[in-house]
Design an enzyme around this catalytic site. Structure first.
Site, short mmCIF file in Angstrom:
data_model
loop_
_atom_site.label_atom_id
_atom_site.label_comp_id
_atom_site.label_asym_id
_atom_site.label_seq_id
_atom_site.Cartn_x
_atom_site.Cartn_y
_atom_site.Cartn_z
CG HIS A 134 4.83 -30.13 -2.07
ND1 HIS A 134 4.29 -31.06 -2.92
CD2 HIS A 134 3.97 -29.08 -2.04
CE1 HIS A 134 3.12 -30.59 -3.38
NE2 HIS A 134 2.91 -29.39 -2.86
CE LYS A 305 14.33 4.70 7.88
NZ LYS A 305 13.62 5.87 8.32
CG ASP A 342 12.79 9.10 7.15
OD1 ASP A 342 11.85 8.66 6.48
OD2 ASP A 342 13.63 8.38 7.70
#
Length: 521
Positions: A134, A305, A342
Protein backbone atom coordinates in the site's frame (compact mmCIF):
# COMPACT_ATOMS: atom_id res chain seq x y z
CA UNK A 1 -18.12 -5.56 -33.37
CA UNK A 2 -21.60 -5.89 -31.89
CA UNK A 3 -21.86 -3.66 -28.84
CA UNK A 4 -25.19 -5.04 -27.70
CA UNK A 5 -24.87 -7.83 -25.16
CA UNK A 6 -27.06 -10.65 -23.91
CA UNK A 7 -29.12 -9.38 -21.00
CA UNK A 8 -27.75 -10.21 -17.56
CA UNK A 9 -24.78 -12.26 -18.76
CA UNK A 10 -21.73 -11.88 -16.52
CA UNK A 11 -18.83 -10.62 -18.58
CA UNK A 12 -15.91 -10.61 -16.13
CA UNK A 13 -14.57 -12.70 -13.25
CA UNK A 14 -13.66 -9.75 -11.01
CA UNK A 15 -15.00 -10.33 -7.49
CA UNK A 16 -16.66 -7.73 -5.29
CA UNK A 17 -15.20 -7.77 -1.79
CA UNK A 18 -16.95 -5.96 1.06
CA UNK A 19 -14.69 -4.86 3.93
CA UNK A 20 -16.10 -5.70 7.36
CA UNK A 21 -14.89 -3.38 10.09
CA UNK A 22 -16.53 -3.77 13.49
CA UNK A 23 -15.50 -3.95 17.14
CA UNK A 24 -17.19 -7.28 17.95
CA UNK A 25 -17.52 -10.65 16.24
CA UNK A 26 -21.33 -10.42 16.36
CA UNK A 27 -21.32 -7.05 14.59
CA UNK A 28 -18.96 -8.47 11.99
CA UNK A 29 -21.31 -11.37 11.25
CA UNK A 30 -24.27 -8.97 10.96
CA UNK A 31 -22.27 -6.90 8.44
CA UNK A 32 -21.24 -10.04 6.54
CA UNK A 33 -24.90 -11.08 6.19
CA UNK A 34 -25.71 -7.59 4.91
CA UNK A 35 -22.84 -7.88 2.38
CA UNK A 36 -24.31 -11.14 1.11
CA UNK A 37 -27.79 -9.57 0.75
CA UNK A 38 -26.27 -6.71 -1.24
CA UNK A 39 -24.62 -9.14 -3.66
CA UNK A 40 -20.94 -9.11 -2.61
CA UNK A 41 -18.85 -12.20 -3.52
CA UNK A 42 -16.67 -12.23 -0.41
CA UNK A 43 -15.91 -10.22 2.71
CA UNK A 44 -12.63 -8.85 4.01
CA UNK A 45 -12.60 -9.41 7.77
CA UNK A 46 -10.50 -6.62 9.26
CA UNK A 47 -9.25 -8.19 12.49
CA UNK A 48 -7.41 -4.97 13.40
CA UNK A 49 -10.80 -3.32 14.16
CA UNK A 50 -11.83 -5.92 16.75
CA UNK A 51 -11.65 -4.94 20.43
CA UNK A 52 -10.50 -7.75 22.77
CA UNK A 53 -9.52 -10.11 19.95
CA UNK A 54 -9.02 -13.79 20.96
CA UNK A 55 -7.53 -15.32 17.82
CA UNK A 56 -8.55 -18.98 17.90
CA UNK A 57 -11.98 -18.45 19.46
CA UNK A 58 -12.99 -15.44 17.33
CA UNK A 59 -11.63 -16.77 14.04
CA UNK A 60 -13.40 -20.11 14.58
CA UNK A 61 -16.75 -18.28 14.78
CA UNK A 62 -16.00 -15.73 12.03
CA UNK A 63 -14.79 -18.25 9.47
CA UNK A 64 -17.31 -20.99 10.20
CA UNK A 65 -20.37 -18.74 10.50
CA UNK A 66 -19.61 -16.21 7.78
CA UNK A 67 -22.19 -16.57 4.96
CA UNK A 68 -19.61 -15.58 2.30
CA UNK A 69 -16.03 -16.62 1.52
CA UNK A 70 -13.56 -14.82 3.81
CA UNK A 71 -10.44 -12.77 3.23
CA UNK A 72 -8.70 -12.34 6.58
CA UNK A 73 -6.69 -9.13 6.99
CA UNK A 74 -4.96 -8.01 10.20
CA UNK A 75 -3.56 -4.69 9.04
CA UNK A 76 -0.75 -3.19 11.18
CA UNK A 77 -0.36 0.52 11.81
CA UNK A 78 2.78 0.65 9.67
CA UNK A 79 0.72 -0.38 6.62
CA UNK A 80 -2.20 1.98 7.29
CA UNK A 81 -4.17 -0.33 9.62
CA UNK A 82 -5.26 -0.24 13.27
CA UNK A 83 -3.17 -3.00 14.84
CA UNK A 84 -0.42 -1.93 17.23
CA UNK A 85 1.43 -4.61 19.08
CA UNK A 86 3.38 -7.81 18.82
CA UNK A 87 4.23 -8.74 15.21
CA UNK A 88 4.70 -12.46 15.82
CA UNK A 89 1.26 -12.68 17.47
CA UNK A 90 -0.25 -10.84 14.50
CA UNK A 91 1.31 -13.27 12.01
CA UNK A 92 0.33 -16.18 14.21
CA UNK A 93 -3.33 -15.11 13.98
CA UNK A 94 -3.06 -15.26 10.17
CA UNK A 95 -1.66 -18.81 10.43
CA UNK A 96 -4.61 -19.81 12.64
CA UNK A 97 -6.98 -18.30 10.05
CA UNK A 98 -5.39 -20.53 7.38
CA UNK A 99 -5.77 -23.61 9.60
CA UNK A 100 -9.41 -22.82 10.30
CA UNK A 101 -10.32 -22.63 6.64
CA UNK A 102 -10.19 -18.99 5.60
CA UNK A 103 -10.40 -18.68 1.80
CA UNK A 104 -7.82 -15.89 1.52
CA UNK A 105 -5.37 -14.21 3.86
CA UNK A 106 -3.59 -10.91 3.28
CA UNK A 107 0.11 -10.65 4.17
CA UNK A 108 2.02 -7.37 3.73
CA UNK A 109 5.02 -7.49 1.37
CA UNK A 110 7.28 -6.11 4.11
CA UNK A 111 6.85 -9.32 6.18
CA UNK A 112 5.99 -11.84 3.44
CA UNK A 113 9.40 -13.59 3.50
CA UNK A 114 9.18 -14.03 7.28
CA UNK A 115 5.65 -15.35 6.98
CA UNK A 116 6.48 -17.89 4.27
CA UNK A 117 9.54 -19.02 6.24
CA UNK A 118 7.38 -19.51 9.33
CA UNK A 119 4.79 -21.70 7.60
CA UNK A 120 7.47 -23.72 5.73
CA UNK A 121 5.19 -24.67 2.88
CA UNK A 122 2.47 -25.90 5.25
CA UNK A 123 -0.58 -24.30 3.71
CA UNK A 124 -4.01 -25.87 3.24
CA UNK A 125 -4.78 -26.33 -0.47
CA UNK A 126 -7.85 -24.08 -0.48
CA UNK A 127 -6.18 -21.04 1.11
CA UNK A 128 -4.84 -18.39 -1.26
CA UNK A 129 -2.27 -15.93 0.06
CA UNK A 130 -2.56 -12.32 -1.11
CA UNK A 131 0.71 -10.41 -0.69
CA UNK A 132 -0.06 -6.69 -0.54
CA UNK A 133 1.67 -3.34 -0.85
CA UNK A 134 0.00 0.00 0.00
CA UNK A 135 1.30 3.41 -1.00
CA UNK A 136 -0.62 6.25 0.67
CA UNK A 137 1.41 9.05 -0.98
CA UNK A 138 1.19 8.61 -4.73
CA UNK A 139 1.25 6.24 -7.72
CA UNK A 140 4.76 5.40 -8.97
CA UNK A 141 5.83 5.01 -12.61
CA UNK A 142 4.82 1.95 -14.66
CA UNK A 143 8.37 0.65 -14.33
CA UNK A 144 8.34 0.97 -10.53
CA UNK A 145 4.91 -0.68 -10.22
CA UNK A 146 6.13 -3.47 -12.51
CA UNK A 147 9.19 -4.02 -10.28
CA UNK A 148 6.95 -4.04 -7.21
CA UNK A 149 4.68 -6.69 -8.77
CA UNK A 150 7.76 -8.80 -9.59
CA UNK A 151 8.97 -8.52 -5.97
CA UNK A 152 5.56 -9.59 -4.70
CA UNK A 153 5.45 -12.54 -7.12
CA UNK A 154 8.91 -13.62 -5.98
CA UNK A 155 7.63 -14.14 -2.42
CA UNK A 156 5.43 -16.99 -3.68
CA UNK A 157 2.18 -15.00 -3.53
CA UNK A 158 -0.93 -16.63 -5.03
CA UNK A 159 -2.40 -13.17 -5.64
CA UNK A 160 -0.62 -9.82 -5.99
CA UNK A 161 -2.19 -6.71 -4.43
CA UNK A 162 -0.96 -3.20 -5.18
CA UNK A 163 -2.84 -0.17 -3.81
CA UNK A 164 -1.53 3.29 -4.65
CA UNK A 165 -2.90 6.81 -4.18
CA UNK A 166 -4.17 9.09 -6.93
CA UNK A 167 -2.75 12.59 -7.15
CA UNK A 168 -4.40 12.91 -10.58
CA UNK A 169 -6.94 10.85 -12.57
CA UNK A 170 -4.10 9.89 -14.95
CA UNK A 171 -2.52 7.74 -12.20
CA UNK A 172 -5.08 4.96 -12.74
CA UNK A 173 -3.86 4.46 -16.32
CA UNK A 174 -0.52 3.11 -15.08
CA UNK A 175 -2.23 0.57 -12.85
CA UNK A 176 -4.55 -0.45 -15.73
CA UNK A 177 -1.49 -1.05 -17.92
CA UNK A 178 0.04 -3.38 -15.33
CA UNK A 179 -3.30 -5.14 -14.61
CA UNK A 180 -4.00 -5.79 -18.28
CA UNK A 181 -0.60 -7.45 -18.79
CA UNK A 182 -0.30 -9.27 -15.46
CA UNK A 183 0.27 -13.03 -15.78
CA UNK A 184 -0.80 -13.68 -12.18
CA UNK A 185 -4.07 -12.87 -10.40
CA UNK A 186 -3.73 -9.23 -9.37
CA UNK A 187 -5.65 -6.65 -7.36
CA UNK A 188 -4.81 -3.13 -8.56
CA UNK A 189 -6.51 -0.22 -6.80
CA UNK A 190 -5.82 3.50 -6.92
CA UNK A 191 -7.16 5.12 -3.75
CA UNK A 192 -8.77 8.55 -3.35
CA UNK A 193 -11.51 10.35 -5.29
CA UNK A 194 -9.20 10.88 -8.27
CA UNK A 195 -8.61 7.12 -8.41
CA UNK A 196 -12.30 6.24 -8.38
CA UNK A 197 -12.33 4.89 -11.95
CA UNK A 198 -9.75 2.23 -10.98
CA UNK A 199 -12.31 0.61 -8.69
CA UNK A 200 -14.92 0.26 -11.43
CA UNK A 201 -12.72 -0.40 -14.46
CA UNK A 202 -10.70 -3.11 -12.68
CA UNK A 203 -13.40 -5.41 -14.13
CA UNK A 204 -12.54 -4.27 -17.67
CA UNK A 205 -8.80 -4.68 -17.18
CA UNK A 206 -8.96 -8.07 -15.45
CA UNK A 207 -8.48 -7.24 -11.75
CA UNK A 208 -8.95 -10.16 -9.35
CA UNK A 209 -11.26 -8.18 -7.09
CA UNK A 210 -12.48 -4.70 -6.23
CA UNK A 211 -13.70 -3.40 -2.88
CA UNK A 212 -17.21 -2.12 -2.27
CA UNK A 213 -18.45 -0.71 1.02
CA UNK A 214 -21.57 -2.05 2.75
CA UNK A 215 -22.72 1.46 3.67
CA UNK A 216 -22.06 4.76 1.94
CA UNK A 217 -19.36 6.75 3.72
CA UNK A 218 -18.09 3.84 5.85
CA UNK A 219 -15.07 2.85 3.77
CA UNK A 220 -11.85 1.00 4.48
CA UNK A 221 -9.97 3.27 2.05
CA UNK A 222 -10.77 6.60 0.38
CA UNK A 223 -12.71 6.58 -2.89
CA UNK A 224 -14.48 3.26 -2.31
CA UNK A 225 -17.88 2.90 -3.99
CA UNK A 226 -20.71 0.97 -2.31
CA UNK A 227 -21.50 -2.61 -3.32
CA UNK A 228 -24.94 -1.33 -4.35
CA UNK A 229 -23.51 1.33 -6.70
CA UNK A 230 -21.05 -1.16 -8.23
CA UNK A 231 -23.89 -3.54 -9.08
CA UNK A 232 -26.90 -1.29 -9.71
CA UNK A 233 -25.42 1.98 -10.94
CA UNK A 234 -22.26 0.84 -12.75
CA UNK A 235 -23.57 -2.58 -13.90
CA UNK A 236 -20.28 -4.08 -12.69
CA UNK A 237 -21.06 -7.69 -13.74
CA UNK A 238 -21.61 -6.62 -17.34
CA UNK A 239 -18.24 -4.88 -17.82
CA UNK A 240 -15.84 -6.72 -20.11
CA UNK A 241 -12.51 -6.23 -21.89
CA UNK A 242 -14.28 -4.56 -24.82
CA UNK A 243 -16.64 -2.32 -22.82
CA UNK A 244 -16.64 1.25 -24.15
CA UNK A 245 -15.85 3.94 -21.58
CA UNK A 246 -17.75 7.25 -21.39
CA UNK A 247 -17.99 9.86 -18.67
CA UNK A 248 -18.57 13.39 -17.55
CA UNK A 249 -15.45 15.57 -17.33
CA UNK A 250 -15.59 18.28 -14.69
CA UNK A 251 -14.19 19.56 -11.41
CA UNK A 252 -15.89 19.15 -8.96
CA UNK A 253 -17.86 16.17 -10.25
CA UNK A 254 -19.29 14.33 -7.23
CA UNK A 255 -22.69 16.03 -7.61
CA UNK A 256 -23.21 14.95 -11.23
CA UNK A 257 -26.47 13.16 -12.04
CA UNK A 258 -25.18 12.00 -15.43
CA UNK A 259 -23.98 8.50 -14.37
CA UNK A 260 -27.47 7.89 -12.93
CA UNK A 261 -28.92 8.77 -16.32
CA UNK A 262 -26.66 7.05 -18.83
CA UNK A 263 -25.81 3.76 -17.10
CA UNK A 264 -29.43 2.56 -16.76
CA UNK A 265 -30.09 3.81 -20.30
CA UNK A 266 -27.10 1.84 -21.66
CA UNK A 267 -28.27 -1.24 -19.77
CA UNK A 268 -31.86 -0.94 -21.04
CA UNK A 269 -30.71 -1.31 -24.67
CA UNK A 270 -27.96 -3.84 -23.79
CA UNK A 271 -25.27 -1.41 -24.96
CA UNK A 272 -21.80 -2.53 -23.87
CA UNK A 273 -20.70 0.76 -22.33
CA UNK A 274 -20.16 2.46 -18.99
CA UNK A 275 -20.47 6.10 -17.94
CA UNK A 276 -18.27 7.42 -15.11
CA UNK A 277 -17.73 10.64 -13.16
CA UNK A 278 -14.28 11.90 -14.24
CA UNK A 279 -12.60 14.32 -11.86
CA UNK A 280 -10.14 15.91 -14.28
CA UNK A 281 -7.57 18.62 -13.55
CA UNK A 282 -6.10 18.96 -17.02
CA UNK A 283 -8.22 17.97 -20.03
CA UNK A 284 -5.39 17.68 -22.57
CA UNK A 285 -3.37 15.41 -20.26
CA UNK A 286 -6.42 13.26 -19.57
CA UNK A 287 -7.19 12.78 -23.28
CA UNK A 288 -3.57 11.99 -24.12
CA UNK A 289 -3.33 9.46 -21.28
CA UNK A 290 -6.58 7.63 -22.01
CA UNK A 291 -6.12 7.53 -25.78
CA UNK A 292 -7.05 3.88 -26.38
CA UNK A 293 -9.96 3.28 -28.79
CA UNK A 294 -12.18 2.10 -25.90
CA UNK A 295 -12.32 5.55 -24.27
CA UNK A 296 -14.91 6.93 -26.64
CA UNK A 297 -17.28 9.58 -25.36
CA UNK A 298 -17.40 12.46 -22.91
CA UNK A 299 -19.82 15.04 -21.62
CA UNK A 300 -18.16 18.29 -20.56
CA UNK A 301 -19.23 20.41 -17.63
CA UNK A 302 -17.86 23.32 -15.59
CA UNK A 303 -15.01 24.38 -15.79
CA UNK A 304 -13.81 22.35 -18.79
CA UNK A 305 -16.06 23.26 -21.77
CA UNK A 306 -13.50 25.64 -23.32
CA UNK A 307 -10.55 23.33 -22.60
CA UNK A 308 -12.45 20.49 -24.28
CA UNK A 309 -13.06 22.75 -27.28
CA UNK A 310 -9.31 23.37 -27.60
CA UNK A 311 -8.55 19.62 -27.66
CA UNK A 312 -10.87 18.71 -30.57
CA UNK A 313 -9.59 17.65 -33.98
CA UNK A 314 -12.90 18.65 -35.58
CA UNK A 315 -15.70 20.83 -34.23
CA UNK A 316 -19.34 21.04 -35.20
CA UNK A 317 -19.95 24.48 -36.85
CA UNK A 318 -22.35 25.73 -34.15
CA UNK A 319 -20.03 24.61 -31.34
CA UNK A 320 -17.25 26.46 -33.18
CA UNK A 321 -19.27 29.68 -33.13
CA UNK A 322 -20.16 29.22 -29.45
CA UNK A 323 -16.51 28.55 -28.57
CA UNK A 324 -17.33 25.73 -26.13
CA UNK A 325 -18.28 22.05 -26.40
CA UNK A 326 -20.40 19.90 -24.13
CA UNK A 327 -19.94 16.55 -25.86
CA UNK A 328 -16.90 14.85 -27.38
CA UNK A 329 -16.74 11.64 -29.38
CA UNK A 330 -13.59 9.69 -30.28
CA UNK A 331 -14.11 8.39 -33.79
CA UNK A 332 -12.77 4.96 -34.83
CA UNK A 333 -9.82 6.73 -36.55
CA UNK A 334 -8.92 8.32 -33.19
CA UNK A 335 -10.03 11.85 -34.13
CA UNK A 336 -11.80 13.81 -31.39
CA UNK A 337 -15.08 15.39 -32.52
CA UNK A 338 -16.63 18.24 -30.50
CA UNK A 339 -20.31 19.16 -30.28
CA UNK A 340 -22.35 21.63 -28.28
CA UNK A 341 -25.51 19.78 -27.27
CA UNK A 342 -26.56 22.40 -24.70
CA UNK A 343 -28.10 24.57 -27.40
CA UNK A 344 -29.75 21.57 -29.07
CA UNK A 345 -31.28 20.57 -25.75
CA UNK A 346 -32.56 24.05 -24.87
CA UNK A 347 -33.81 24.95 -28.35
CA UNK A 348 -35.60 21.60 -28.73
CA UNK A 349 -37.30 22.16 -25.36
CA UNK A 350 -38.43 25.69 -26.37
CA UNK A 351 -39.69 24.46 -29.76
CA UNK A 352 -41.70 21.70 -28.05
CA UNK A 353 -43.20 24.28 -25.70
CA UNK A 354 -44.18 26.53 -28.62
CA UNK A 355 -45.68 23.67 -30.62
CA UNK A 356 -47.73 22.55 -27.61
CA UNK A 357 -49.06 26.11 -27.13
CA UNK A 358 -49.83 26.85 -30.76
CA UNK A 359 -51.09 23.37 -31.47
CA UNK A 360 -48.81 23.61 -34.50
CA UNK A 361 -47.92 20.38 -36.24
CA UNK A 362 -44.27 19.39 -36.53
CA UNK A 363 -44.14 21.26 -39.80
CA UNK A 364 -40.95 21.80 -41.72
CA UNK A 365 -40.07 25.16 -40.18
CA UNK A 366 -39.09 25.93 -36.59
CA UNK A 367 -41.80 27.61 -34.48
CA UNK A 368 -39.00 29.98 -33.40
CA UNK A 369 -38.60 31.37 -36.92
CA UNK A 370 -39.37 35.11 -37.04
CA UNK A 371 -40.00 35.33 -33.28
CA UNK A 372 -38.38 37.94 -31.03
CA UNK A 373 -36.14 35.85 -28.78
CA UNK A 374 -34.67 37.51 -25.67
CA UNK A 375 -31.68 35.74 -24.10
CA UNK A 376 -30.68 36.85 -20.58
CA UNK A 377 -26.99 36.32 -19.88
CA UNK A 378 -24.04 36.17 -22.26
CA UNK A 379 -21.96 33.34 -20.73
CA UNK A 380 -21.58 29.79 -22.09
CA UNK A 381 -25.30 28.90 -21.97
CA UNK A 382 -26.28 32.39 -23.21
CA UNK A 383 -24.02 31.96 -26.22
CA UNK A 384 -25.47 28.50 -26.89
CA UNK A 385 -29.05 29.80 -26.86
CA UNK A 386 -28.30 32.91 -28.90
CA UNK A 387 -26.59 30.90 -31.66
CA UNK A 388 -29.30 28.25 -31.47
CA UNK A 389 -32.02 30.90 -31.83
CA UNK A 390 -30.22 32.50 -34.78
CA UNK A 391 -29.89 29.10 -36.47
CA UNK A 392 -33.67 28.59 -36.16
CA UNK A 393 -34.42 31.97 -37.73
CA UNK A 394 -35.38 33.91 -34.58
CA UNK A 395 -34.61 37.64 -34.10
CA UNK A 396 -32.23 37.57 -31.14
CA UNK A 397 -31.90 40.15 -28.37
CA UNK A 398 -29.11 39.64 -25.83
CA UNK A 399 -29.65 41.18 -22.39
CA UNK A 400 -26.72 41.16 -19.99
CA UNK A 401 -25.69 42.94 -16.81
CA UNK A 402 -22.75 44.52 -18.62
CA UNK A 403 -23.66 45.98 -22.00
CA UNK A 404 -20.21 45.30 -23.49
CA UNK A 405 -20.58 41.52 -23.16
CA UNK A 406 -24.14 41.64 -24.54
CA UNK A 407 -22.93 43.66 -27.53
CA UNK A 408 -20.10 41.20 -28.32
CA UNK A 409 -22.52 38.27 -28.45
CA UNK A 410 -25.33 40.17 -30.22
CA UNK A 411 -23.00 41.25 -33.03
CA UNK A 412 -22.06 37.60 -33.64
CA UNK A 413 -25.69 36.54 -34.04
CA UNK A 414 -26.84 39.64 -35.92
CA UNK A 415 -29.00 40.67 -32.98
CA UNK A 416 -29.63 43.56 -30.64
CA UNK A 417 -27.95 44.19 -27.26
CA UNK A 418 -29.44 45.72 -24.11
CA UNK A 419 -28.65 45.70 -20.39
CA UNK A 420 -30.72 43.71 -17.90
CA UNK A 421 -31.89 47.00 -16.40
CA UNK A 422 -33.22 48.12 -19.79
CA UNK A 423 -35.03 44.81 -20.25
CA UNK A 424 -37.53 45.82 -17.53
CA UNK A 425 -39.22 48.29 -19.93
CA UNK A 426 -38.40 46.54 -23.21
CA UNK A 427 -41.48 45.44 -25.19
CA UNK A 428 -41.36 46.39 -28.85
CA UNK A 429 -44.04 43.74 -29.43
CA UNK A 430 -46.25 41.21 -27.62
CA UNK A 431 -45.73 37.42 -27.60
CA UNK A 432 -41.93 37.50 -27.22
CA UNK A 433 -39.89 34.52 -25.99
CA UNK A 434 -37.59 34.75 -22.97
CA UNK A 435 -34.69 32.49 -22.03
CA UNK A 436 -32.85 32.99 -18.74
CA UNK A 437 -29.28 31.68 -18.64
CA UNK A 438 -28.14 33.70 -15.61
CA UNK A 439 -27.84 31.99 -12.21
CA UNK A 440 -30.32 34.39 -10.60
CA UNK A 441 -32.94 32.31 -8.74
CA UNK A 442 -30.79 29.20 -8.36
CA UNK A 443 -30.49 27.34 -5.06
CA UNK A 444 -29.91 28.55 -2.38
CA UNK A 445 -31.18 32.03 -3.36
CA UNK A 446 -34.50 30.84 -4.75
CA UNK A 447 -36.36 34.01 -3.72
CA UNK A 448 -34.50 35.99 -6.43
CA UNK A 449 -35.64 36.52 -10.01
CA UNK A 450 -33.83 38.16 -12.96
CA UNK A 451 -36.90 39.99 -14.30
CA UNK A 452 -39.90 41.58 -12.57
CA UNK A 453 -43.35 40.02 -12.88
CA UNK A 454 -44.83 43.08 -14.60
CA UNK A 455 -42.34 42.72 -17.46
CA UNK A 456 -43.33 39.07 -18.02
CA UNK A 457 -46.78 39.83 -19.46
CA UNK A 458 -45.24 40.61 -22.85
CA UNK A 459 -43.92 37.06 -23.28
CA UNK A 460 -45.76 34.02 -24.62
CA UNK A 461 -43.09 31.55 -23.43
CA UNK A 462 -40.43 31.69 -20.71
CA UNK A 463 -37.56 29.20 -20.40
CA UNK A 464 -35.22 29.02 -17.38
CA UNK A 465 -31.94 27.09 -17.78
CA UNK A 466 -31.76 26.66 -13.98
CA UNK A 467 -32.98 23.23 -12.86
CA UNK A 468 -32.35 23.50 -9.10
CA UNK A 469 -35.10 24.29 -8.20
CA UNK A 470 -37.15 23.01 -11.12
CA UNK A 471 -39.81 25.69 -10.60
CA UNK A 472 -37.92 28.96 -10.12
CA UNK A 473 -39.54 32.20 -9.05
CA UNK A 474 -39.18 33.43 -12.65
CA UNK A 475 -41.19 30.46 -13.95
CA UNK A 476 -43.83 30.71 -11.20
CA UNK A 477 -44.44 34.36 -12.02
CA UNK A 478 -44.36 33.68 -15.78
CA UNK A 479 -47.07 31.03 -15.29
CA UNK A 480 -49.15 33.49 -13.26
CA UNK A 481 -48.75 36.00 -16.10
CA UNK A 482 -50.17 33.52 -18.59
CA UNK A 483 -46.97 32.44 -20.36
CA UNK A 484 -46.08 28.86 -21.27
CA UNK A 485 -43.10 27.78 -19.15
CA UNK A 486 -40.27 25.43 -20.09
CA UNK A 487 -38.16 23.92 -17.30
CA UNK A 488 -34.37 23.70 -17.24
CA UNK A 489 -34.75 19.95 -16.70
CA UNK A 490 -36.16 19.75 -20.25
CA UNK A 491 -32.92 21.16 -21.64
CA UNK A 492 -30.96 18.63 -19.57
CA UNK A 493 -33.18 15.75 -20.78
CA UNK A 494 -33.07 16.76 -24.44
CA UNK A 495 -29.30 17.07 -24.47
CA UNK A 496 -29.11 13.65 -22.76
CA UNK A 497 -31.16 12.16 -25.63
CA UNK A 498 -28.76 13.70 -28.17
CA UNK A 499 -25.64 12.54 -26.31
CA UNK A 500 -27.03 9.03 -25.81
CA UNK A 501 -27.53 8.73 -29.56
CA UNK A 502 -24.02 10.06 -30.26
CA UNK A 503 -22.52 7.63 -27.72
CA UNK A 504 -24.39 4.51 -28.80
CA UNK A 505 -25.67 5.05 -32.35
CA UNK A 506 -29.03 3.81 -30.99
CA UNK A 507 -32.31 5.68 -30.41
CA UNK A 508 -32.56 7.05 -26.85
CA UNK A 509 -34.94 5.29 -24.44
CA UNK A 510 -36.68 8.62 -23.78
CA UNK A 511 -39.23 7.55 -21.18
CA UNK A 512 -36.61 5.67 -19.17
CA UNK A 513 -34.31 8.72 -19.16
CA UNK A 514 -37.21 10.97 -18.09
CA UNK A 515 -38.21 8.60 -15.27
CA UNK A 516 -34.61 8.23 -14.08
CA UNK A 517 -34.09 11.98 -13.95
CA UNK A 518 -37.37 12.46 -12.06
CA UNK A 519 -36.17 9.93 -9.44
CA UNK A 520 -32.76 11.59 -9.09
CA UNK A 521 -33.71 15.28 -8.79
Amino acid sequence: MDLQIAHGARRNSTLICAPVMAETVDQMLIQARKAKELGADLVEIRLDFLKNFSPRQDLEILIKQCPLPTLITYRPIWEGGQHEGDESKRQNALQIAMELGADYIDVELQVAHDFYNAIQGKKPEKVKIIVSSHNYQNTPSVEEIGNLVARIQATGADIVKVATTAVDIMDSARVFQILAHSQVPMIGIVMGEKGFISRILSAKFGGFLTFGSIEAGIVSAPGQPTVKDLLDLYNFRQLGPDTKVHGVIGNPIGHSKSPHLYNPAFKSVNFNGIYLPLLVDNVANFLNTYSSPDFVGYSYTIPHKEAGFNCCDEIDPIAKEIGAISCMIRRPDGKLMGYNVDYLGAIAAIEEGLRATNGASNGSGSPLAGKLFVVMGAGGAGKALAFGGKEKGARVVVANRTYEKAKQLASKVGGEAITLAELENFHPEEGMILANTTSVGMKPKIENTPLSKKALKHYCLVFDAIYTPKLTRLLTEAQESGATVVYGTEMFINQAFVQFEKFTGLPAPKQLIRDTLARNT
